[in-house]
Design a protein around this motif. Structure first.
Motif, PDB file in Angstrom:
ATOM      1  N   MET A  88       0.840  -1.216   0.000  1.00 41.21           N
ATOM      2  CA  MET A  88       0.000   0.000   0.000  1.00 41.21           C
ATOM      3  C   MET A  88       0.867   1.254   0.000  1.00 41.21           C
ATOM      4  O   MET A  88       0.651   2.166  -0.783  1.00 41.21           O
ATOM      5  CB  MET A  88      -0.945  -0.005   1.200  1.00 41.21           C
ATOM      6  CG  MET A  88      -2.090  -0.953   1.067  1.00 41.21           C
ATOM      7  SD  MET A  88      -3.021  -0.838  -0.482  1.00 41.21           S
ATOM      8  CE  MET A  88      -3.970   0.657  -0.232  1.00 41.21           C
ATOM      9  N   SER A 109       0.430  -8.218  -3.835  1.00 40.49           N
ATOM     10  CA  SER A 109       1.435  -8.328  -2.776  1.00 40.49           C
ATOM     11  C   SER A 109       1.052  -7.530  -1.532  1.00 40.49           C
ATOM     12  O   SER A 109       0.261  -6.588  -1.596  1.00 40.49           O
ATOM     13  CB  SER A 109       2.794  -7.851  -3.290  1.00 40.49           C
ATOM     14  OG  SER A 109       2.755  -6.469  -3.577  1.00 40.49           O
ATOM     15  N   GLY A 110       1.629  -7.936  -0.409  1.00 37.76           N
ATOM     16  CA  GLY A 110       1.425  -7.208   0.836  1.00 37.76           C
ATOM     17  C   GLY A 110       0.161  -7.616   1.562  1.00 37.76           C
ATOM     18  O   GLY A 110      -0.599  -8.483   1.126  1.00 37.76           O
ATOM     19  N   MET A 152      -5.042 -10.109  -0.092  1.00 40.89           N
ATOM     20  CA  MET A 152      -6.244 -10.964  -0.114  1.00 40.89           C
ATOM     21  C   MET A 152      -7.529 -10.133  -0.013  1.00 40.89           C
ATOM     22  O   MET A 152      -8.608 -10.691   0.119  1.00 40.89           O
ATOM     23  CB  MET A 152      -6.165 -12.004   0.986  1.00 40.89           C
ATOM     24  CG  MET A 152      -6.038 -11.447   2.361  1.00 40.89           C
ATOM     25  SD  MET A 152      -5.930 -12.802   3.557  1.00 40.89           S
ATOM     26  CE  MET A 152      -5.831 -11.862   5.058  1.00 40.89           C
ATOM     27  N   LEU A 192      -9.661  -6.363   1.393  1.00 39.55           N
ATOM     28  CA  LEU A 192     -10.119  -5.801   2.672  1.00 39.55           C
ATOM     29  C   LEU A 192     -11.598  -5.435   2.532  1.00 39.55           C
ATOM     30  O   LEU A 192     -12.072  -5.193   1.423  1.00 39.55           O
ATOM     31  CB  LEU A 192      -9.340  -4.530   3.040  1.00 39.55           C
ATOM     32  CG  LEU A 192      -7.846  -4.644   3.342  1.00 39.55           C
ATOM     33  CD1 LEU A 192      -7.285  -3.268   3.707  1.00 39.55           C
ATOM     34  CD2 LEU A 192      -7.554  -5.627   4.464  1.00 39.55           C
ATOM     35  N   HIS A 202      -0.913  -0.242  11.736  1.00 29.49           N
ATOM     36  CA  HIS A 202      -2.230  -0.602  12.291  1.00 29.49           C
ATOM     37  C   HIS A 202      -2.248  -0.140  13.749  1.00 29.49           C
ATOM     38  O   HIS A 202      -1.970   1.017  14.035  1.00 29.49           O
ATOM     39  CB  HIS A 202      -2.405  -2.115  12.132  1.00 29.49           C
ATOM     40  CG  HIS A 202      -3.824  -2.586  12.085  1.00 29.49           C
ATOM     41  ND1 HIS A 202      -4.631  -2.567  13.174  1.00 29.49           N
ATOM     42  CD2 HIS A 202      -4.573  -3.101  11.070  1.00 29.49           C
ATOM     43  CE1 HIS A 202      -5.832  -3.056  12.845  1.00 29.49           C
ATOM     44  NE2 HIS A 202      -5.822  -3.380  11.569  1.00 29.49           N
ATOM     45  N   SER A 238      -5.185   3.177   3.699  1.00 27.51           N
ATOM     46  CA  SER A 238      -5.261   4.494   3.050  1.00 27.51           C
ATOM     47  C   SER A 238      -4.162   5.426   3.568  1.00 27.51           C
ATOM     48  O   SER A 238      -3.541   6.165   2.797  1.00 27.51           O
ATOM     49  CB  SER A 238      -6.634   5.122   3.297  1.00 27.51           C
ATOM     50  OG  SER A 238      -6.991   4.974   4.662  1.00 27.51           O
TER      51      SER A 238
HETATM   52  P1  FAD Z   1       2.169  -3.965   2.747  1.00 25.40           P
HETATM   53  O1  FAD Z   1       0.956  -3.447   2.081  1.00 25.40           O
HETATM   54  O2  FAD Z   1       2.042  -5.236   3.482  1.00 25.40           O
HETATM   55  O3  FAD Z   1       3.299  -4.098   1.616  1.00 25.40           O
HETATM   56  C1  FAD Z   1       4.560  -4.656   1.855  1.00 25.40           C
HETATM   57  C2  FAD Z   1       5.250  -4.880   0.507  1.00 25.40           C
HETATM   58  O4  FAD Z   1       6.617  -5.229   0.717  1.00 25.40           O
HETATM   59  C3  FAD Z   1       4.658  -5.990  -0.327  1.00 25.40           C
HETATM   60  O5  FAD Z   1       4.662  -5.597  -1.673  1.00 25.40           O
HETATM   61  C4  FAD Z   1       5.653  -7.144  -0.109  1.00 25.40           C
HETATM   62  O6  FAD Z   1       5.628  -8.110  -1.133  1.00 25.40           O
HETATM   63  C5  FAD Z   1       6.949  -6.359  -0.076  1.00 25.40           C
HETATM   64  N1  FAD Z   1       8.095  -6.995   0.584  1.00 25.40           N
HETATM   65  C6  FAD Z   1       8.178  -7.506   1.838  1.00 25.40           C
HETATM   66  N2  FAD Z   1       9.420  -7.924   2.098  1.00 25.40           N
HETATM   67  C7  FAD Z   1      10.160  -7.671   0.986  1.00 25.40           C
HETATM   68  C8  FAD Z   1      11.520  -7.873   0.651  1.00 25.40           C
HETATM   69  N3  FAD Z   1      12.392  -8.405   1.513  1.00 25.40           N
HETATM   70  N4  FAD Z   1      11.939  -7.521  -0.592  1.00 25.40           N
HETATM   71  C9  FAD Z   1      11.079  -6.977  -1.489  1.00 25.40           C
HETATM   72  N5  FAD Z   1       9.775  -6.762  -1.218  1.00 25.40           N
HETATM   73  C10 FAD Z   1       9.333  -7.092   0.011  1.00 25.40           C
HETATM   74  N6  FAD Z   1      -6.357  -1.506   6.657  1.00 25.40           N
HETATM   75  C11 FAD Z   1      -7.544  -0.931   6.339  1.00 25.40           C
HETATM   76  O7  FAD Z   1      -7.565   0.225   5.906  1.00 25.40           O
HETATM   77  N7  FAD Z   1      -8.715  -1.602   6.506  1.00 25.40           N
HETATM   78  C12 FAD Z   1      -8.765  -2.882   6.969  1.00 25.40           C
HETATM   79  O8  FAD Z   1      -9.849  -3.457   7.091  1.00 25.40           O
HETATM   80  C13 FAD Z   1      -7.527  -3.520   7.273  1.00 25.40           C
HETATM   81  N8  FAD Z   1      -7.518  -4.796   7.684  1.00 25.40           N
HETATM   82  C14 FAD Z   1      -6.336  -5.449   7.819  1.00 25.40           C
HETATM   83  C15 FAD Z   1      -6.351  -6.809   8.080  1.00 25.40           C
HETATM   84  C16 FAD Z   1      -5.168  -7.505   8.180  1.00 25.40           C
HETATM   85  C17 FAD Z   1      -5.216  -8.972   8.419  1.00 25.40           C
HETATM   86  C18 FAD Z   1      -3.926  -6.824   8.064  1.00 25.40           C
HETATM   87  C19 FAD Z   1      -2.635  -7.558   8.200  1.00 25.40           C
HETATM   88  C20 FAD Z   1      -3.904  -5.465   7.818  1.00 25.40           C
HETATM   89  C21 FAD Z   1      -5.105  -4.770   7.678  1.00 25.40           C
HETATM   90  N9  FAD Z   1      -5.128  -3.404   7.377  1.00 25.40           N
HETATM   91  C22 FAD Z   1      -6.325  -2.781   7.106  1.00 25.40           C
HETATM   92  C23 FAD Z   1      -3.880  -2.602   7.364  1.00 25.40           C
HETATM   93  C24 FAD Z   1      -3.215  -2.513   5.993  1.00 25.40           C
HETATM   94  O9  FAD Z   1      -3.245  -3.726   5.350  1.00 25.40           O
HETATM   95  C25 FAD Z   1      -1.773  -2.051   6.214  1.00 25.40           C
HETATM   96  O10 FAD Z   1      -1.822  -0.872   6.966  1.00 25.40           O
HETATM   97  C26 FAD Z   1      -1.017  -1.754   4.918  1.00 25.40           C
HETATM   98  O11 FAD Z   1      -1.066  -2.842   4.044  1.00 25.40           O
HETATM   99  C27 FAD Z   1       0.431  -1.396   5.229  1.00 25.40           C
HETATM  100  O12 FAD Z   1       1.058  -1.042   4.037  1.00 25.40           O
HETATM  101  P2  FAD Z   1       2.605  -1.327   3.769  1.00 25.40           P
HETATM  102  O13 FAD Z   1       2.867  -0.820   2.404  1.00 25.40           O
HETATM  103  O14 FAD Z   1       3.408  -0.830   4.898  1.00 25.40           O
HETATM  104  O15 FAD Z   1       2.748  -2.918   3.771  1.00 25.40           O
END
Ligand code: FAD
Length: 646
Positions: free
Chosen positions: A20, A51-52, A56, A58, A389, A441
């Motif tokens: 995200m 990914s991330g 799956m 939300l 979160h 978001s």
């Molecule tokens: P992520 O979106 O997880 O992205 C991480 C990225 O890093 C992915 O592309 C992954 O493949 C990549 N990556 C990881 N390690 C490596 C590596 N070593 N090398 C290269 N790439 C790598 N938010 C809401 O707004 N509403 C909801 O209802 C909600 N429900 C949730 C339910 C669950 C079960 C979870 C876990 C989270 C939920 N969230 C919700 C929160 C939201 O999903 C996260 O806040 C958000 O995804 C965080 O964004 P991010 O980019 O930090 O991580």
């Protein structure tokens, strides 16, 4: 062992992890990069489309300001984290998040609306969505912005590389393809680490055929934390984990049930622990001021549940889905309308699961659960690291200039928004600490903020940093070590042999190596038993934490004995190397903060209460020296930049 090809990629800005936050960085970064002739490259260990954590799907967008002010949101975040947040980081996201949500709608994300065309709110900050394809929709916008030629998928980043002339400046990254025998070496001026949080550091409740099932999907292994920590960036609040209370075993979301359907939860004996906790003399009054103000912090809601389950033995906890549905349907004018309303609510309830936690719907179906007919069990899960979160762990970053006060400027601001203490190294989403509750978001928004600043950094610092080729060669060897280790010792194994007496295949035993599965079991056992996992009812002390540090030290040593049969297992090995680092950082932070600030996330049995005077005014931070393998612990002041009127 097969030959590995080295692929070198030279760019200006590398986005590591287009989840995200990374997708937000793509969209915003591409705009500023075009204007300033800056090249952006993106790398993902998986395929960006799914990914991330949102891969799956939300069922809700959890941060939307609507008509509320950023100060309103700040007040909510401060309250939920029992006082621990950086005002500047939280306010910065809040003031831009509406724009992000409107972008999502333009990208094609279906947000629920009522007959008047207004968004349907799940709660004050949350919007209901048809979100099964949420990530695919957002990723498409990110891909279009930077162009597919600049996106490298299925490459796991193992380590960052530092400038050979300035050890406090990032210069590159090294990783490997999880599909082909290729090592990737990236050279850049700046990077954004947005590689998510961490799951499976602690032992999951799921065992046997359910092993691996957790609330947090299994694909983030603490890489944000590992990459920034080992580059020498100051980290913050690594002690704060998140323990979601969710539907038992399937980890289905409870937000729609509690907020939209107004369901209540009770102990097995019917005790309404939330109402009683709030009542005069109730448990929540033992945690002032946070326990006495609504909304009750997430950890305290867990705490009340844990008292019922573990102290009184009055578990399990039931969520009364049947009563909630009946109460809403009651308002129907006649029997026919009542039945129709029940059907509608039932469909919404199933969709809530199907949008984001399909396995919970499968589990309900398999167990003949009818939510309109009876209650379901809810349960606190194992701990996760998810700073975006309701946790708070992540890198210590510079905030926006305009929100700083005279008191905070020297502490919270060093030039580029969301840059860590290492030059050119930015973070976003789960990668940034103490700016909790940004969710999907807000993470996208923070990615946008970080990318704009990172492009500016590239423009202001046009000279390309250089790394030491000898360091790269040594890291290449380290990265591939599990493969060569396996090749060297594979003949001396019990795998493929049969127990003659019982005519059964023998489990794998090899005195020379550890498989990734064995390593994760060992880590999970240490964390569960000594660092406050569910097995010890989330309780630890200085004694158990120090034992854990001893065990982790030995585990760290043994990581050089990891063995991988193929590239997939090589990724599993490296995921564990990343996990062990965050495990150690977490243990050290927990040990340092001598109080119980987040009951319901973890308890210090030797410091049972919150110590507002000493620990309520500081963040616990740490800096890791990778050459010496040493942590330095420190505190930073909590400076309120905004006054919140009660
Ligand atoms: P992520 O979106 O997880 O992205 C991480 C990225 O890093 C992915 O592309 C992954 O493949 C990549 N990556 C990881 N390690 C490596 C590596 N070593 N090398 C290269 N790439 C790598 N938010 C809401 O707004 N509403 C909801 O209802 C909600 N429900 C949730 C339910 C669950 C079960 C979870 C876990 C989270 C939920 N969230 C919700 C929160 C939201 O999903 C996260 O806040 C958000 O995804 C965080 O964004 P991010 O980019 O930090 O991580």
């Amino acid at each position: 062992m097969q030959e590995f090809k080295t692929i070198e990629v030279t760019t200006d800005l590398l986005i590591i992890g287009p989840g995200m936050a990374g997708a937000g960085a793509c969209v915003e970064g591409a705009h500023w990069a075009r204007e300033n002739n800056v090249k952006i490259t993106v790398v993902d260990k998986a395929a960006m489309e799914r990914s991330g954590a949102v891969g799956m799907g939300l069922s809700a967008i959890n941060q939307y300001q609507g008509e509320n002010s950023p100060v309103d949101y700040l007040s909510y975040v401060r309250q939920d984290l029992m006082g621990l947040c950086r005002d500047d980081l939280v306010m910065d996201i809040s003031r831009h998040v509406n724009g992000t949500v409107h972008m999502f709608e333009k990208f094609g994300l279906p947000i629920w609306t009522d007959p008047d065309g207004n968004y349907v709110h799940e709660g004050r900050w949350q919007l209901m969505i048809n979100g099964e394809s949420y990530k695919a929709i957002v990723a498409e916008a990110g891909k279009n912005a930077v162009g597919m030629d600049n996106i490298i998928e299925r490459v796991f980043i193992a380590r960052l590389l530092l400038d050979k002339n300035d050890k406090n400046r990032v210069a590159g990254a090294i990783g490997f393809s999880v599909r082909d025998p290729e090592i990737y070496v990236f050279k850049f001026k700046a990077c954004i680490v947005s590689a998510g949080g961490a799951v499976h550091v602690f032992k999951p409740r799921s065992t046997g055929e359910g092993l691996g099932r957790a609330w947090y999907p299994p694909w983030n292994a603490g890489s944000s934390s590992y990459l920034t920590t080992t580059a020498g960036a100051e980290m913050t609040s690594q002690e704060v984990v998140f323990i979601p209370g969710r539907f038992k075993d399937g980890y289905g979301p409870v937000g729609a049930w509690f907020l939209l359907f107004k369901a209540s939860a009770t102990s097995a004996t019917g005790f309404n622990y939330m109402a009683e906790g709030l009542a005069e003399g109730g448990e929540l009054h033992n945690w002032p001021p946070y326990g006495e103000v609504k909304p009750i912090p997430t950890c305290l809601r867990n705490h009340l549940m844990m008292i019922e389950m573990y102290q009184k033995g009055d578990g399990p906890i039931f969520i009364h889905t049947d009563k909630a549905i009946a109460k809403i349907a009651e308002k129907a004018p006649d029997e026919k309308a009542y039945k129709k309303e029940i059907k509608k609510l039932e469909a919404e309830a199933w969709e809530d699961f199907l949008d984001m936690t399909i396995s919970q719907a499968v589990l309900w179906a398999a167990k003949d659960v009818f939510p309109e007919e009876g209650p379901s069990e809810i349960m606190p899960s194992e701990p996760y690291f998810i700073g975006s979160h309701s946790g708070a762990s992540g890198a210590w970053t510079s905030g926006p200039e305009d929100i700083q006060t005279d008191a905070s400027r020297n502490e919270y601001f060093w030039g580029y928004n969301r840059m860590t203490t290492v030059k050119g190294l930015f973070a976003a989403g789960d990668g940034v600490g103490v700016s909790s509750h940004k969710f999907s978001s807000g993470s996208f928004t923070e990615g946008r903020i970080a990318a704009k600043a990172a492009v500016k950094y590239c423009v202001d610092n046009p000279e390309r940093p250089e790394f030491d080729e000898a360091v790269v060669d040594s890291l290449k060897e380290q990265i591939l070590l599990p493969l060569s280790h396996y090749e060297k010792h594979k003949a001396y194994t019990t795998l493929g042999t049969t127990d003659k007496k019982y005519d059964l295949p023998v489990e794998e035993v090899n005195p020379n190596y550890i498989t990734p599965k064995m390593a994760i079991f060992r880590l999970n056992k240490i964390m569960d038993e000594y660092v406050a996992g569910w097995g010890t009812q989330y309780t630890c002390s200085a004694i158990t934490l120090n034992i854990a540090l001893d065990h982790l030290k030995m585990l760290k040593k043994d990581l050089s004995k990891l063995a991988a049969r193929n590239l997939h297992e090589l990724m599993r090995c490296w995921e564990n190397i990343h996990r062990v680092q965050i495990a150690e950082a977490h243990t050290r932070h927990k040990l340092y903060r001598e109080e119980t600030r987040w009951p319901g996330y973890y308890y210090r049995s030797d410091f049972k209460r919150m110590d507002e005077d000493k620990w309520g005014k500081v963040f616990v931070n740490s800096v890791y020296d990778a050459d010496k393998d040493e942590f330095t612990m420190l505190t930073r002041p909590i400076i309120h930049q905004v006054e919140i009127k009660e």
